[in-house]
Scaffold this motif. Structure first.
Motif, PDB file in Angstrom:
ATOM      1  N   PHE A  48     -61.325 -73.534  99.768  1.00 31.34           N
ATOM      2  CA  PHE A  48     -60.410 -73.170  98.687  1.00 31.34           C
ATOM      3  C   PHE A  48     -60.387 -71.657  98.486  1.00 31.34           C
ATOM      4  O   PHE A  48     -59.327 -71.066  98.264  1.00 31.34           O
ATOM      5  N   ASN A  49     -61.542 -71.021  98.576  1.00 28.50           N
ATOM      6  CA  ASN A  49     -61.589 -69.559  98.475  1.00 28.50           C
ATOM      7  C   ASN A  49     -60.808 -68.914  99.613  1.00 28.50           C
ATOM      8  O   ASN A  49     -60.106 -67.916  99.409  1.00 28.50           O
ATOM      9  N   LYS A  50     -60.926 -69.467 100.805  1.00 28.18           N
ATOM     10  CA  LYS A  50     -60.170 -68.946 101.945  1.00 28.18           C
ATOM     11  C   LYS A  50     -58.665 -69.146 101.704  1.00 28.18           C
ATOM     12  O   LYS A  50     -57.868 -68.261 101.976  1.00 28.18           O
ATOM     13  N   TYR A  51     -58.306 -70.306 101.181  1.00 22.66           N
ATOM     14  CA  TYR A  51     -56.907 -70.606 100.854  1.00 22.66           C
ATOM     15  C   TYR A  51     -56.367 -69.604  99.822  1.00 22.66           C
ATOM     16  O   TYR A  51     -55.294 -69.032 100.010  1.00 22.66           O
ATOM     17  N   LEU A  52     -57.120 -69.382  98.748  1.00 28.33           N
ATOM     18  CA  LEU A  52     -56.678 -68.443  97.713  1.00 28.33           C
ATOM     19  C   LEU A  52     -56.522 -67.029  98.252  1.00 28.33           C
ATOM     20  O   LEU A  52     -55.603 -66.311  97.888  1.00 28.33           O
ATOM     21  N   GLY A  53     -57.432 -66.630  99.133  1.00 31.79           N
ATOM     22  CA  GLY A  53     -57.393 -65.277  99.682  1.00 31.79           C
ATOM     23  C   GLY A  53     -56.352 -65.062 100.753  1.00 31.79           C
ATOM     24  O   GLY A  53     -56.163 -63.945 101.230  1.00 31.79           O
ATOM     25  N   SER A  54     -55.641 -66.112 101.133  1.00 33.11           N
ATOM     26  CA  SER A  54     -54.670 -66.027 102.219  1.00 33.11           C
ATOM     27  C   SER A  54     -53.225 -66.000 101.747  1.00 33.11           C
ATOM     28  O   SER A  54     -52.305 -66.180 102.539  1.00 33.11           O
ATOM     29  N   PHE A  55     -53.018 -65.775 100.466  1.00 34.23           N
ATOM     30  CA  PHE A  55     -51.651 -65.656  99.960  1.00 34.23           C
ATOM     31  C   PHE A  55     -51.133 -64.245 100.194  1.00 34.23           C
ATOM     32  O   PHE A  55     -51.911 -63.297 100.336  1.00 34.23           O
ATOM     33  N   SER A  56     -49.831 -64.099 100.207  1.00 35.89           N
ATOM     34  CA  SER A  56     -49.220 -62.779 100.300  1.00 35.89           C
ATOM     35  C   SER A  56     -49.666 -61.949  99.097  1.00 35.89           C
ATOM     36  O   SER A  56     -50.049 -62.485  98.052  1.00 35.89           O
ATOM     37  N   SER A  57     -49.636 -60.640  99.250  1.00 31.18           N
ATOM     38  CA  SER A  57     -50.217 -59.754  98.238  1.00 31.18           C
ATOM     39  C   SER A  57     -49.572 -59.933  96.862  1.00 31.18           C
ATOM     40  O   SER A  57     -50.255 -59.806  95.844  1.00 31.18           O
ATOM     41  N   ASN A  58     -48.287 -60.249  96.808  1.00 34.75           N
ATOM     42  CA  ASN A  58     -47.651 -60.411  95.499  1.00 34.75           C
ATOM     43  C   ASN A  58     -48.189 -61.638  94.757  1.00 34.75           C
ATOM     44  O   ASN A  58     -48.338 -61.615  93.553  1.00 34.75           O
ATOM     45  N   LEU A  59     -48.510 -62.701  95.450  1.00 35.49           N
ATOM     46  CA  LEU A  59     -49.084 -63.866  94.791  1.00 35.49           C
ATOM     47  C   LEU A  59     -50.595 -63.698  94.612  1.00 35.49           C
ATOM     48  O   LEU A  59     -51.161 -64.179  93.637  1.00 35.49           O
ATOM     49  N   LEU A  60     -51.230 -62.998  95.522  1.00 38.51           N
ATOM     50  CA  LEU A  60     -52.666 -62.736  95.401  1.00 38.51           C
ATOM     51  C   LEU A  60     -52.964 -61.956  94.127  1.00 38.51           C
ATOM     52  O   LEU A  60     -53.992 -62.169  93.488  1.00 38.51           O
ATOM     53  N   GLU A  61     -52.057 -61.100  93.732  1.00 36.95           N
ATOM     54  CA  GLU A  61     -52.214 -60.364  92.478  1.00 36.95           C
ATOM     55  C   GLU A  61     -52.266 -61.327  91.290  1.00 36.95           C
ATOM     56  O   GLU A  61     -53.061 -61.157  90.367  1.00 36.95           O
ATOM     57  N   ILE A  62     -51.449 -62.349  91.305  1.00 41.31           N
ATOM     58  CA  ILE A  62     -51.451 -63.358  90.236  1.00 41.31           C
ATOM     59  C   ILE A  62     -52.765 -64.126  90.246  1.00 41.31           C
ATOM     60  O   ILE A  62     -53.389 -64.337  89.204  1.00 41.31           O
ATOM     61  N   VAL A  63     -53.194 -64.540  91.432  1.00 41.05           N
ATOM     62  CA  VAL A  63     -54.466 -65.271  91.564  1.00 41.05           C
ATOM     63  C   VAL A  63     -55.609 -64.436  91.003  1.00 41.05           C
ATOM     64  O   VAL A  63     -56.461 -64.935  90.273  1.00 41.05           O
ATOM     65  N   THR A  64     -55.608 -63.154  91.307  1.00 36.22           N
ATOM     66  CA  THR A  64     -56.658 -62.249  90.836  1.00 36.22           C
ATOM     67  C   THR A  64     -56.585 -62.054  89.324  1.00 36.22           C
ATOM     68  O   THR A  64     -57.602 -62.126  88.633  1.00 36.22           O
ATOM     69  N   ASN A  65     -55.395 -61.816  88.800  1.00 34.80           N
ATOM     70  CA  ASN A  65     -55.246 -61.576  87.361  1.00 34.80           C
ATOM     71  C   ASN A  65     -55.631 -62.786  86.519  1.00 34.80           C
ATOM     72  O   ASN A  65     -56.159 -62.633  85.423  1.00 34.80           O
ATOM     73  N   PHE A  66     -55.362 -63.992  87.013  1.00 38.66           N
ATOM     74  CA  PHE A  66     -55.728 -65.198  86.277  1.00 38.66           C
ATOM     75  C   PHE A  66     -57.168 -65.633  86.558  1.00 38.66           C
ATOM     76  O   PHE A  66     -57.637 -66.614  85.997  1.00 38.66           O
TER      77      PHE A  66
END
Length: 74
Positions: A48-66
Motif C-alpha cells: 500500500f505504501n508503494k501504491y501511494l508513492g506511485s501516484f503522479s506528483s499532483n495526486l501525491l501532493e494530496i496524499v501527503t497533505n492528508f
C-alpha cells in the motif's frame, strides 16, 4: 509496457506525456490497484505504501497533505 515504463528513462518527467496520451488528470505507475492489494494480506502495508508513492506528483501532493500514510498503522 506501460507509458510510465516507456518514457521514464527518456525524459526527466514523463507526466505531461502520460496526461496527454491518456486524457487523465492523474495516474499511478505501480502494479497495484485496490483489488491486487487485497490479495496479499501479508504484505499489505508495504504494498500500500508503494501504491501511494506511485501516484503522479499532483495526486501525491494530496496524499501527503492528508497524511494518508500515517493512518495505515491504525
Amino acid at each position: 509496457m506501460t507509458l510510465w515504463e516507456e518514457w521514464k528513462k527518456k525524459v526527466p518527467d514523463p507526466s505531461p506525456i502520460i496526461f496527454s496520451e491518456t486524457g487523465l488528470h492523474f495516474f499511478n505507475y505501480s502494479k497495484f490497484d485496490l483489488r491486487r492489494l487485497s490479495q496479499d494480506h501479508t504484505n499489505l502495508r508495504r504494498n500500500f505504501n508503494k501504491y501511494l508513492g506511485s501516484f503522479s506528483s499532483n495526486l501525491l501532493e494530496i496524499v501527503t497533505n492528508f497524511k494518508i500514510g500515517t493512518h495505515i498503522d491504525t
